[in-house]
Design a protein around this motif. Structure first.
Motif, PDB file in Angstrom:
ATOM      1  N   ILE A 160      10.914  29.115  28.451  1.00  0.00           N
ATOM      2  CA  ILE A 160      10.721  29.614  27.091  1.00  0.00           C
ATOM      3  C   ILE A 160      12.010  29.400  26.308  1.00  0.00           C
ATOM      4  O   ILE A 160      13.057  29.905  26.704  1.00  0.00           O
ATOM      5  N   PRO A 161      11.981  28.636  25.210  1.00  0.00           N
ATOM      6  CA  PRO A 161      13.208  28.387  24.446  1.00  0.00           C
ATOM      7  C   PRO A 161      13.733  29.652  23.771  1.00  0.00           C
ATOM      8  O   PRO A 161      12.954  30.415  23.175  1.00  0.00           O
ATOM      9  N   ALA A 162      15.019  29.853  23.865  1.00  0.00           N
ATOM     10  CA  ALA A 162      15.646  31.033  23.272  1.00  0.00           C
ATOM     11  C   ALA A 162      15.407  31.125  21.764  1.00  0.00           C
ATOM     12  O   ALA A 162      15.169  32.224  21.238  1.00  0.00           O
ATOM     13  N   PRO A 163      15.475  30.000  21.002  1.00  0.00           N
ATOM     14  CA  PRO A 163      15.220  30.111  19.558  1.00  0.00           C
ATOM     15  C   PRO A 163      13.828  30.663  19.225  1.00  0.00           C
ATOM     16  O   PRO A 163      13.663  31.357  18.223  1.00  0.00           O
ATOM     17  N   LEU A 164      12.833  30.350  20.058  1.00  0.00           N
ATOM     18  CA  LEU A 164      11.488  30.875  19.816  1.00  0.00           C
ATOM     19  C   LEU A 164      11.486  32.398  19.934  1.00  0.00           C
ATOM     20  O   LEU A 164      10.891  33.101  19.100  1.00  0.00           O
ATOM     21  N   ILE A 165      12.166  32.924  20.962  1.00  0.00           N
ATOM     22  CA  ILE A 165      12.264  34.382  21.131  1.00  0.00           C
ATOM     23  C   ILE A 165      13.021  35.000  19.959  1.00  0.00           C
ATOM     24  O   ILE A 165      12.632  36.054  19.430  1.00  0.00           O
ATOM     25  N   ALA A 166      14.091  34.299  19.531  1.00  0.00           N
ATOM     26  CA  ALA A 166      14.874  34.812  18.404  1.00  0.00           C
ATOM     27  C   ALA A 166      14.027  34.876  17.136  1.00  0.00           C
ATOM     28  O   ALA A 166      14.114  35.847  16.364  1.00  0.00           O
TER      29      ALA A 166
END
Length: 519
Positions: free
Chosen positions: A187-193
């Motif tokens: 899961i890409p960190a920018p998506l969570i952000a």
């Protein structure tokens, strides 16, 4: 190559590139004086069409900030966006011709130090440009217009909070969580952000002390129905073909877009962990087709872009599938979820770009370039300063100029090597080994060396390694042989074929085949 072979890595990367590309597409279009939707068209074409046609595995194309001034001036000069679109189509055709005639080779002649300087400078500029968005400056976020005396009145606490939380997610996710559990790598960190940013805005950012302004959110056009969506596409006005200014603008766009693309290709290839080399002529053809189609349906010009390509690499992309998917995501977002996208705080996207900017302009890279010596560090640092102080193309030209001067100076001093030997018990035998290439640039140090010889000296001129000997050097050696005779300087010439004592004429011995000396 199977396009979907590495989809597990390319899919998360495409999401990161999409979130980076979306605001850039809108921002570049607005700054260029074009409709916001024109930037999304360019992002779509750059991702899907150019991404498919390109030979680059990780390069991402789309609207570029480097063309903003050219596009803005062109639209103003022509007086119509429809007329400008004709110039974009013509620019694409010119790029296709450049690729067919193999002009892409130009990209191979940019020094590594200049390319690395370009990457670091872009990183610095990205970092600086995101600070106003990250701090939530109210009103105009142009850093030149920030009133420092009333700084605290312009900050938006809600944006600062979102920035800090987003940065925390980005750093902890990649540096801590992803190293402890493989699940976090999927899961890409920018998506969570982005998800967390939307939640924060909806819960605490709509009112009160932490409220965000509408200008601090992503702004995507929201069509009411299919006809209003189709109405956002603009067709070119081909009556512009009779306007000479259109051809000048088209040629300018083609040259600048091609140079930016070739520079981005060089930079992106250096970042590629697999060190694959992009075929530059194919890239120019792909860009040309992309620009022609973009102009035909209302989009602004396209180039391969460093920021999105860097985000793609650093997110773990392996193949061109990532770039293609990011284009489809742009299309899907403007059709299906424009209202949802308009809930994303710009502070989140600024946080993503702050991390990318820091990675590009990592202080360690400056230290590494310094350790490589002046010949690498000077063009590097001059390129960085030039780009930051002016713009991308001017900075590159400044860096190339300094790089060329460094090469010339190096060549100036590396034409020969002097050895002092004993001769009949006396320290007066000078043996000079000449380099493989001795040109007019080297005439100065050679003259200085030979003119400094004392009377009654012995001189050996060794040309056995020399492949190129400029006629200017032969002419001077002829003149020096007369002076040597008057000063009782004994000359021995050593070449591959034979050795001559006190040659009467160097030019007579070598003839005019100076480029085939001894070979």
């Amino acid at each position: 190559m199977n396009l979907f072979k590495h989809w597990k890595k390319d899919l998360p990367s495409s999401l990161v590139v999409f979130f980076v590309a979306l605001p850039l597409c809108l921002g570049v279009a607005l700054a260029s004086g074009a409709p916001p939707f024109a930037g999304l068209i360019a992002g779509l074409i750059g991702g899907v069409l150019v991404g498919y046609l390109s030979g680059s595995a990780i390069g991402v194309s789309g609207p570029a900030a480097g063309l903003v001034v050219i596009v803005l001036n062109a639209i103003t000069e022509l007086g119509s966006y429809e007329l400008f679109l004709t110039a974009v189509i013509l620019a694409g055709i010119i790029q296709i011709l450049l690729g067919i005639f193999r002009a892409g080779v130009i990209g191979y002649y940019f020094p590594s130090a200049v390319i690395k300087g370009m990457l670091s400078a872009i990183g610095i500029m990205i970092f600086i440009q995101q600070i106003p968005l990250a701090l939530g400056f109210s009103g105009d976020v142009n850093t030149d217009r920030i009133n420092l005396s009333g700084l605290h009145d312009q900050l938006t606490p809600g944006a600062i909070l979102i920035t800090l939380i987003s940065l925390g997610i980005l750093l902890i996710w990649d540096e801590v969580l992803a190293k402890k559990n493989k699940m976090f790598k999927l899961i890409p960190a920018p998506l969570i952000a982005v998800i967390v940013g939307i939640i924060l805005y909806v819960t605490i950012g709509t009112s009160g002390f932490l409220a965000l302004h509408e200008t601090q959110l992503v702004s995507v056009p929201v069509p009411k129905d299919f006809s209003s969506f189709m109405g956002q596409f603009t067709l070119p006005d081909f009556s512009a073909l009779s306007n000479g200014s259109v051809y000048v603008i088209a040629f300018t766009i083609a040259i600048v877009a091609s140079l930016e693309t070739l520079l981005s290709v060089e930079a992106t290839d250096k970042l590629d962990p697999y060190k694959r080399q992009t075929p530059t002529n194919r890239e120019l053809i792909a860009q040309g087709i992309g620009n022609s189609i973009s102009g035909f349906i209302g989009g602004i010009p396209i180039t391969q872009v460093v920021v999105r390509s860097t985000a793609n690499v650093m997110s773990g992309a392996v193949s061109k599938l990532s770039a293609i998917l990011h284009g489809f995501l742009i299309l899907l977002s403007v059709i299906a979820i424009p209202t949802f996208l308009n809930l994303i705080p710009q502070a989140v996207l600024a946080s993503v770009l702050l991390v990318i900017g820091y990675k590009l302009a990592n202080p360690k890279s400056f230290v590494q370039m310094y350790k490589l010596g002046k010949a690498q560090f000077i063009p590097f640092i001059v390129t960085v300063i030039g780009i930051v102080a002016t713009d991308l193309l001017k900075g590159i030209l400044i860096g190339l100029t300094i790089g060329l001067i460094v090469v010339l100076l190096k060549s100036y001093y590396n034409s020969h090597h002097v050895l002092l030997k004993e001769y009949q018990g006396k320290q007066n035998l000078f043996h000079i080994n000449f380099a493989e290439e001795v040109t007019f640039i080297n005439k100065g140090p050679i003259m200085k060396e030979l003119d400094a010889l004392e009377k009654d000296s012995y001189l050996e001129l060794d040309f056995r390694k020399t492949k190129i000997l400029d006629y200017d050097i032969l002419e001077y050696l002829d003149e020096f042989s007369i002076k040597a005779k008057n000063n009782n300087i004994n000359i021995k010439m050593i070449a591959e074929k034979e050795t001559l004592d006190n040659p009467e004429s160097f030019r007579k011995y070598f003839g005019h085949q100076v480029f085939q000396l001894g070979h």
